[in-house]
Structures are given as C-alpha cells and as structure tokens.
Design a protein around this motif. Structure first.
Motif, mmCIF file in Angstrom:
data_model
loop_
_atom_site.group_PDB
_atom_site.id
_atom_site.type_symbol
_atom_site.label_atom_id
_atom_site.label_comp_id
_atom_site.label_asym_id
_atom_site.label_seq_id
_atom_site.Cartn_x
_atom_site.Cartn_y
_atom_site.Cartn_z
ATOM 1 N N HIS A 1 48.614 59.946 32.118
ATOM 2 C CA HIS A 1 48.608 61.300 32.103
ATOM 3 C C HIS A 1 49.675 61.468 33.532
ATOM 4 N N GLY A 2 50.604 60.734 33.452
ATOM 5 C CA GLY A 2 51.594 60.707 34.404
ATOM 6 C C GLY A 2 51.391 60.297 35.805
ATOM 7 N N LYS A 3 50.272 59.663 35.907
ATOM 8 C CA LYS A 3 49.714 59.100 37.396
ATOM 9 C C LYS A 3 50.234 57.875 37.705
ATOM 10 N N GLY A 4 50.601 57.034 36.676
ATOM 11 C CA GLY A 4 51.103 55.437 36.914
ATOM 12 C C GLY A 4 49.998 54.641 37.011
ATOM 13 N N LYS A 5 48.864 54.912 37.090
ATOM 14 C CA LYS A 5 47.562 54.207 37.154
ATOM 15 C C LYS A 5 46.613 54.491 36.072
ATOM 16 N N ILE A 6 45.850 53.432 35.615
ATOM 17 C CA ILE A 6 44.464 53.491 34.797
ATOM 18 C C ILE A 6 43.376 52.668 35.445
ATOM 19 N N ILE A 7 42.139 53.329 34.896
ATOM 20 C CA ILE A 7 41.177 52.386 35.268
ATOM 21 C C ILE A 7 41.345 50.798 35.011
ATOM 22 N N CYS A 8 41.158 50.007 35.734
ATOM 23 C CA CYS A 8 41.374 48.508 35.527
ATOM 24 C C CYS A 8 40.673 48.252 34.211
ATOM 25 N N GLN A 9 41.276 47.657 33.335
ATOM 26 C CA GLN A 9 40.421 47.278 31.923
ATOM 27 C C GLN A 9 39.983 46.119 32.030
ATOM 28 N N LYS A 10 39.965 45.125 33.112
ATOM 29 C CA LYS A 10 39.515 43.875 33.386
ATOM 30 C C LYS A 10 38.079 44.174 33.968
ATOM 31 N N CYS A 11 37.674 45.141 34.845
ATOM 32 C CA CYS A 11 36.609 45.231 35.429
ATOM 33 C C CYS A 11 35.752 46.519 34.923
ATOM 34 N N ASN A 12 36.820 47.408 34.077
ATOM 35 C CA ASN A 12 36.328 48.817 33.895
ATOM 36 C C ASN A 12 35.964 49.888 34.746
ATOM 37 N N GLY A 13 36.837 49.660 36.002
ATOM 38 C CA GLY A 13 36.612 50.386 37.171
ATOM 39 C C GLY A 13 35.628 50.024 38.325
ATOM 40 N N ASN A 14 34.806 48.836 37.837
ATOM 41 C CA ASN A 14 33.838 48.706 38.825
ATOM 42 C C ASN A 14 34.466 47.869 40.248
ATOM 43 N N GLY A 15 35.523 47.217 39.937
ATOM 44 C CA GLY A 15 36.044 46.200 41.067
ATOM 45 C C GLY A 15 35.260 45.025 41.045
ATOM 46 N N ARG A 16 34.395 44.593 40.262
ATOM 47 C CA ARG A 16 33.665 43.190 40.301
ATOM 48 C C ARG A 16 33.669 42.779 38.633
ATOM 49 N N VAL A 17 33.661 41.570 38.488
ATOM 50 C CA VAL A 17 33.503 41.273 36.966
ATOM 51 C C VAL A 17 32.467 39.988 37.061
ATOM 52 N N LYS A 18 32.314 39.502 36.028
ATOM 53 C CA LYS A 18 31.047 38.175 35.845
ATOM 54 C C LYS A 18 31.503 37.119 36.417
ATOM 55 N N CYS A 19 30.701 36.472 37.402
ATOM 56 C CA CYS A 19 30.898 35.491 37.956
ATOM 57 C C CYS A 19 31.458 34.002 36.931
ATOM 58 N N GLY A 20 32.645 33.743 37.141
ATOM 59 C CA GLY A 20 33.272 32.575 36.418
ATOM 60 C C GLY A 20 32.422 31.367 36.567
ATOM 61 N N HIS A 21 31.882 31.037 37.860
ATOM 62 C CA HIS A 21 31.238 29.827 38.098
ATOM 63 C C HIS A 21 29.853 29.695 37.224
ATOM 64 N N CYS A 22 29.102 31.023 37.355
ATOM 65 C CA CYS A 22 27.680 30.775 36.936
ATOM 66 C C CYS A 22 27.637 31.494 35.636
ATOM 67 N N ASN A 23 28.764 31.917 35.071
ATOM 68 C CA ASN A 23 28.626 32.991 34.000
ATOM 69 C C ASN A 23 27.712 34.176 33.998
ATOM 70 N N GLY A 24 27.596 34.574 35.227
ATOM 71 C CA GLY A 24 26.806 35.856 35.370
ATOM 72 C C GLY A 24 25.575 35.684 35.594
ATOM 73 N N SER A 25 25.181 34.373 35.555
ATOM 74 C CA SER A 25 23.577 34.204 35.659
ATOM 75 C C SER A 25 23.055 34.125 37.007
ATOM 76 N N GLY A 26 23.838 33.866 37.922
ATOM 77 C CA GLY A 26 23.505 33.744 39.532
ATOM 78 C C GLY A 26 23.207 32.481 39.897
#
Length: 404
Positions: free
Chosen positions: A214-239
């Motif tokens: 919509h002319g803003k030049g930015k969109i919600i990050c498609q990798k993290c869905n706008g959360n700023g965080r993603v699943k941990c790649g070392h433990c696959n999100g299990s902690g």
C-alpha cells in the motif's frame, strides 16, 4: 532472417493470472502465536498468503486500452487467437512425387562387425562365436520411423508489475495507441526449435502505488509473521537439546529473526521498498516444435523402445508451410499415420497458434535379425540403427574363462 508478415488483427483482451504468495510459517511447540495483522508494528500490511483467496487484477482502475478491456478484474490467462491461415488446408495440397522408394539393407560383414563391437564392450564375452559363426539367415524387417514436426507460434498477454527504477521513463497511453498482440513483430528463432520471449506491450505502462505494501515500502516479515522471533534452529523449538536446556535459546524455543533483524517488518519484494511500481501488459510469445512420431509394427520380438537410442537414414523429407499427407508409400501404415498426423496437428493448432512451418520425414531404421550356428547351437541377434547396435539374449559365450 526474413520476418513473417503477420498482418494486422484486432484481438480481444485477455484476463490476468492470479498470484499467490508462500504460506506463513506454522506455529511450533514454543513458537510465538501468529500475530494479528492489526497488531503489527506501525501499519504495515501483510501479504495474502492464502492460495484459495484470489487476488484481483493489479490495477483495475487502469482501463480503456482498446483491445485489452477484458483483462481487468478477471482470473486466469488465455491465449490470443492467431490471424487466419493464408491458403488452403493440407487436404487440398498436391501429394509429393515419391513413387520410387529405395530400401537399403546391411551386409553380412556389417552384421559380423556389429556383433564383434558388441562383444568387445562386454569384458566377460568371448569372441569365438563371432569368429567361427556360420550365418544361416539374415531377415531385414524394413522398419521405418515417421515424424511430423509442426513449428508453431502462440501469443498471450497478462498484466504484470515490476519495481520502479530511478529516472525510468514510462511508455503510457499518452504515447499512442497500444498495438494489438499480433501486430508486434517478433523475430522467430531457428525453425523447429523451442523458445519463449517476453516483452512489454508498448504504450500500456503506468506508475502506481504498490498494492503489496500500500505504498509504504514495508510489509510484515514473512519469516517471523511480525513477531520478531522464530523457532530455535538448534532445538527445533523444543527448548531442550541433548536432554538439557538449549543453551542457544535458554530454553525458550525461539530466537531472534534474522530476516528482519527483530524489526518485525521487511522490505516489500513487490516494489523493493520504493512504494511504487510500474504496471504494464506483458506479451509472451512461445515458439514450439510439436512432434508426432510413429513406428509401425515390425513383426519381430525386437523391443521397439530401443529405437529411441539410434538414428536412421532419411529416405524422405518434405518441408513447407502445410505438408500434405502421404498416400503412396509402400508401407500402408505409414500413409495412414501421415494422414492422421497431418489432420490432427492442423485441427489442434490452427485455432490457437500460427503454424509457421511443417516438416514430415521418413527414416529407414535398420533392423536385421541374424540367425547363425556356432558349435551346433542355433543363436540369433538383432542389428539396429545407423549405429549398428546389437540386441541379443542368447549370446553363447558369456565368460572369457571358457572361450573355446
């Protein structure tokens, strides 16, 4: 190269293809839930990621281009109908003067050398049968391969967009009327070779606000869905990793998104961050060599698929705008195949493509069954193709340790 004169044809417009983006990353065990786009940082939009929800034409308000009105707001693309074919159909053309057909055959020397080459290619095959064989009979099967090649050109068009570049000049309707698709001269490639070319249709460009952001030049990050965080790649999100708390994410199961550097937004891919795009109608020209191939029954146990590995001797070639069907070849099934192929290609392509050239050919495919005796054993093999390849299932000496 001489460019065919396609003539001027006023064609109706055609609808555009729908576009779908990649689906968002699903939630993992400890992964933050999907963020409501209304809660996204600032007011940056998300991208339509549901392939079941169609997107509209890029800019339906940009209309009024004569011949292209039907493209706005419709789904799917269509091929443009070609100009009418000049001249009669193939049934009205004279038949070729091919009364005398020469059918070659191989000699015993050629047959023996072919078998020797075959044996030398197998480390455990002995050469004694080749050296001592007594050829009893050679049965040529006079096999052929008929081919019809129809070289066609088809054209289609659809709305598309591209990012706006610095100081780019627009070629819009103010520069003149847009030419119809078949009025645009496109030089074809070499005959009977596939190729696709794309180019903007002149005088259809317009600068518009990017609909993705919509002319803003930015969109919600498609990798993290706008959360700023993603699943941990070392433990696959299990902690946990190796039975212990994951040291990389401290057991949270998530890590900072490197796609947006935890800013929650990313540069819009549709406009590369500029907020504006160029919308235009793109012409796609497709040249394609359409092949019909037929090998008649040769009345032998030889596997027909093996002919794909070899070439034959051309004994007839006919190339013209529209070739006529053969009627007087000695093998009746070839005549029937030619008549079927010519009619099938004509019916299939004349309503959707421009036929630029046709070529039909007949190859003599050497196929000879050689029957021979060796040490009171009756054996046989086939020699086939110009390459004189050999196919045999009963070669009598398959171990060099017992060559006699």
């Amino acid at each position: 190269m001489e460019v065919p004169n396609y003539g001027m044809m006023v064609q109706p417009g055609y609808p555009i293809n729908t576009v779908g983006a990649n689906p968002m990353m699903p939630s993992g065990p400890n992964y933050p839930p999907a963020m409501n786009p209304a809660m996204a940082p600032g007011f940056y939009p998300s991208v339509n990621t549901n392939p079941l929800v169609p997107q509209t034409a890029p800019y339906p308000q940009f209309s009024g281009i004569p011949g292209y009105e039907g493209m706005e707001g419709e789904g799917g693309g269509k091929f443009l109908p070609p100009p009418p074919v000049v001249g009669p159909g193939p049934d009205s053309l004279p038949t070729p003067s091919n009364k005398d057909w020469t059918i070659p055959s191989i000699s015993q020397e050629t047959a023996k050398k072919a078998l020797l080459d075959y044996v030398n290619g197998h480390c455990c095959y002995g050469t004694s049968p080749v050296e001592q064989m007594e050829i009893q009979q050679m049965k040529p099967f006079n096999t052929y391969r008929y081919r019809l090649e129809t070289f066609t050109e088809s054209r289609s068009c659809e709305w598309t967009t591209k990012p706006l570049t610095t100081n780019e000049k627009l070629d819009g309707p103010s520069n003149g009327p847009a030419p119809q698709p078949w009025e645009i001269i496109m030089e074809p490639p070499a005959l009977f070779h596939d190729e696709i070319k794309k180019q903007p249709i002149p005088h259809t460009s317009s600068k518009k606000e990017c609909e993705e952001c919509h002319g803003k030049g930015k969109i919600i990050c498609q990798k993290c869905n706008g959360n700023g965080r993603v699943k941990c790649g070392h433990c696959n999100g299990s902690g946990r990793s190796s039975g212990e708390q994951c040291s990389h994410c401290n057991g949270s199961g998530s890590e900072g998104c490197n796609g947006c550097n935890q800013t929650n937004v990313q540069t819009c891919p549709g406009c590369t961050g500029k907020g504006q795009v160029i919308s235009y109608i793109e012409l796609t020209v497709t040249w394609k060599n359409n092949l019909y191939e037929f090998i008649p029954d040769h009345h032998s146990e030889f596997p027909t698929d093996l002919f794909k590995k070899v070439t034959g001797d051309k004994i007839f070639v006919d190339e013209q705008l529209l070739v006529p069907p053969l009627v007087n070849f000695p093998e009746a099934s070839i005549n029937q195949a030619s008549q079927t192929a010519v009619q099938q290609h004509y019916s299939q392509f004349i309503s959707s493509c421009r036929i630029l050239k046709q070529k039909q050919s007949i190859e003599w495919l050497p196929l000879t069954k050689v029957e021979y005796n060796w040490k009171e054993k009756s054996c046989s093999y086939f020699v086939y193709g110009r390459e004189n390849l050999v196919e045999t299932k009963d070669y009598p000496s398959t171990c060099c340790c017992v060559i006699l």
